[in-house]
Design an enzyme around this catalytic site. Sequence first.
Site, mmCIF file in Angstrom:
data_model
loop_
_atom_site.group_PDB
_atom_site.id
_atom_site.type_symbol
_atom_site.label_atom_id
_atom_site.label_comp_id
_atom_site.label_asym_id
_atom_site.label_seq_id
_atom_site.Cartn_x
_atom_site.Cartn_y
_atom_site.Cartn_z
ATOM 1 C CE LYS A 37 -3.660 2.299 2.630
ATOM 2 N NZ LYS A 37 -4.518 2.225 3.840
ATOM 3 C CE LYS A 93 -6.387 2.120 -0.704
ATOM 4 N NZ LYS A 93 -7.001 2.216 0.632
#
Length: 326
Positions: A195, A248
């Site tokens: 992320k 992400k």
Amino acid sequence: MFPITRMRRTRASPLIRDMIREAVLSPRDLIYPIFVDETITRKREIGSMPGQFRLPPDGVVNEIDELCDLGIPAVLLFGIPETKDAAGTSALDEEGVIQRTIEAIRDALGDRLVIITDVCLCEYTTHGHCGIVEGEKILNDPTLEKIAGMALSHARAGADIVAPSGMMDGMVSSIRGILDENGYQDTLIMSYAAKYASSFYAPFRDAADSSYTFGDRSSYQMDPGNADEAIREVELDILEGADIVMVKPALSYLDLVYRIRSTFGMPTAVYSVSGEYSMVKAAAMQGWIDETKVMYEMHLSMKRAGADMIITYAAKDIARYLEELR
């Protein structure tokens, strides 16, 4: 060599194009994020994310009925609690906003839907960071106990998958340990393993009421310039017990999706984030692009890169478009 080899031969017929298509997008690939807001009594549109809403806890089941009808198999729940404090205490409340929502979905739909829950403190803290704070430092190890307890409470309520998103070292191990100790060996962990500290998250902070009051999240989320580091992060989470790994954001990081899927052969998710969604919506409102076709092409590229599943705010729109194509 031309003229013996003519690549266009396989493109001439729509039926043949369908037969040889390498990447195929299906509603079964999609996961729909839902924001559940304990402070409202009717759904409220999110200004920076046209077509997306905060829902009251008792309004979620109606939304999910529509998803089931569209063939979308899973939701990812984010909670907006009525009360917040510096420690994110309400995140562990057995009667909290997400815990009650999970139970309501289970009572209404049984096992018709996969319930995934975001496991992070940012929506529950007054400072908006993903962990316990001392001064302006986000503490890793004291945070682990909190998010492990949060994950356990979601599993007890009936979540199928818990998804730690705070990028704390050891988060998967801590959650796997407490789940196993309490008899939830079958609850999966979908780790936000890679992320990035991305500028594409801005509309989400409006949606989830999770803006931070100081600094930023670059001390725990990843530097957008680093790719090899993502491989190490994913490997560690797999070793700690992750069942699904995630990248992400999506579009700017498809190289990582490809590398991770190719390297580990693990079920791999990608999160098409709020900024990606809102950019397409804004351009479509200006008449510059065909929204539906651009959304479809974007998400097809995620499948082509190797994603097994896609978390996306456009899930319903894409599912309807795929039905039209059929």
